[in-house]
Write a protein that holds these residues in place. Structure first.
Motif, PDB file in Angstrom:
ATOM      1  N   THR A  26      33.971  53.508  43.326  1.00 17.01           N
ATOM      2  CA  THR A  26      34.414  52.699  42.189  1.00 17.01           C
ATOM      3  C   THR A  26      34.833  51.358  42.771  1.00 17.01           C
ATOM      4  N   GLN A  28      33.760  46.793  42.977  1.00 18.49           N
ATOM      5  CA  GLN A  28      33.094  45.637  42.376  1.00 18.49           C
ATOM      6  C   GLN A  28      31.605  45.630  42.678  1.00 18.49           C
ATOM      7  N   LEU A  35      31.819  48.698  37.759  1.00 18.15           N
ATOM      8  CA  LEU A  35      32.487  49.209  38.939  1.00 18.15           C
ATOM      9  C   LEU A  35      31.947  50.578  39.338  1.00 18.15           C
ATOM     10  N   GLY A  76      39.949  45.964  40.341  1.00 23.48           N
ATOM     11  CA  GLY A  76      39.324  47.185  39.849  1.00 23.48           C
ATOM     12  C   GLY A  76      38.788  48.080  40.937  1.00 23.48           C
ATOM     13  N   THR A  77      38.538  47.516  42.100  1.00 27.16           N
ATOM     14  CA  THR A  77      38.025  48.313  43.217  1.00 27.16           C
ATOM     15  C   THR A  77      39.060  49.346  43.646  1.00 27.16           C
TER      16      THR A  77
END
Length: 245
Positions: A26, A28, A35, A76-77
């Protein structure tokens, strides 16, 4: 059989020792791709291969977080340490082996997982707990593999085919303009960069606009055919360990 949709009595009645475990990340994938790209593509390849084979195969739930700290500057990573990842994958496979599914192909969609998965496969196999072989889909697509970047033409093409609604067409131009030509910064055979943000403005490597749905169809066919052949080889292989020389 998909374990997520099966009951324990369904699983009890199976007559197979073969399983697949999709593994991704999950992280970028630029301003145009989700993701979950690495999980989505690994699952797509695994499912396509299972549709093509006559063998009964257990399909385990995907492992969605992998070794991806190199993308930590991009929101978000998610990531875990290589040690945590190796242990999680190993114990997941051990649980399958406990129920008799002791021949396992780990279907991978993330380059950062490759070294760890090879180590896990070796450890499981040498211990006798399971025969486990990692398979990374973009290493099994012939000449297309030369175009593998990150969020580039290969992954974007496969997404166009498998999950077109998740490709942000408005972000494609920005992804292309901010992409790096290659992975890393190399001098004397050494990569000077540890994180993708060091050499790519938006996290993309390779031009995603070089991808399309037609190429994605071909990639899925190549990867799933290769995985099907691997499943046959794993199912038929004599996994007795060699005697000391």
């Amino acid at each position: 059989m998909d374990l997520r949709a099966a009951t324990w009595t369904d699983v009890r009645d199976l007559e197979t020792n073969l399983a697949v475990v999709p593994v991704g990340s999950t992280e970028q994938h630029g301003p145009h791709a989700p993701l979950g790209t690495d999980v989505l593509t690994a699952e797509a390849v695994a499912d396509a291969a299972l549709e093509r084979t006559d063998r009964e195969v257990v399909r385990a739930p995907a492992i969605p977080v992998g070794v991806a700290e190199e993308h930590r500057q991009f929101p978000g990573t998610m990531w875990v340490s290589p040690e945590t990842f190796r242990r999680y994958v190993r114990e997941s496979v051990e649980s399958l082996a406990h129920h008799g599914f002791d021949r396992v192909v780990i279907v991978n969609g993330h380059g950062g997982n490759v070294d760890a998965l090879r180590e896990v496969g070796g450890r499981l196999t040498r211990s006798g707990e399971a025969y486990a072989v990692p398979f990374t889909w973009f290493e099994a697509v012939g000449d297309h593999g030369a175009d593998m970047g990150h969020g580039g033409p290969l992954e974007t093409s496969l997404l166009w085919h498998c999950a077109p609604d998740l490709v942000d067409e408005d972000g494609l131009e920005a992804a292309s303009e901010g992409a790096a030509d290659g992975w890393g910064e190399w001098t004397s055979g050494a990569n000077l960069a540890y994180d993708s943000a060091e050499f790519s403005e938006n996290g993309v490597v390779g031009d995603p606009t070089d991808g399309d749905e037609r190429r994605g169809t071909e990639l899925l066919e190549l990867a799933s055919d290769a995985l099907g052949r691997l499943l046959e080889a794993v199912a038929e292989r004599d996994v007795t360990r060699p005697e000391p020389r």
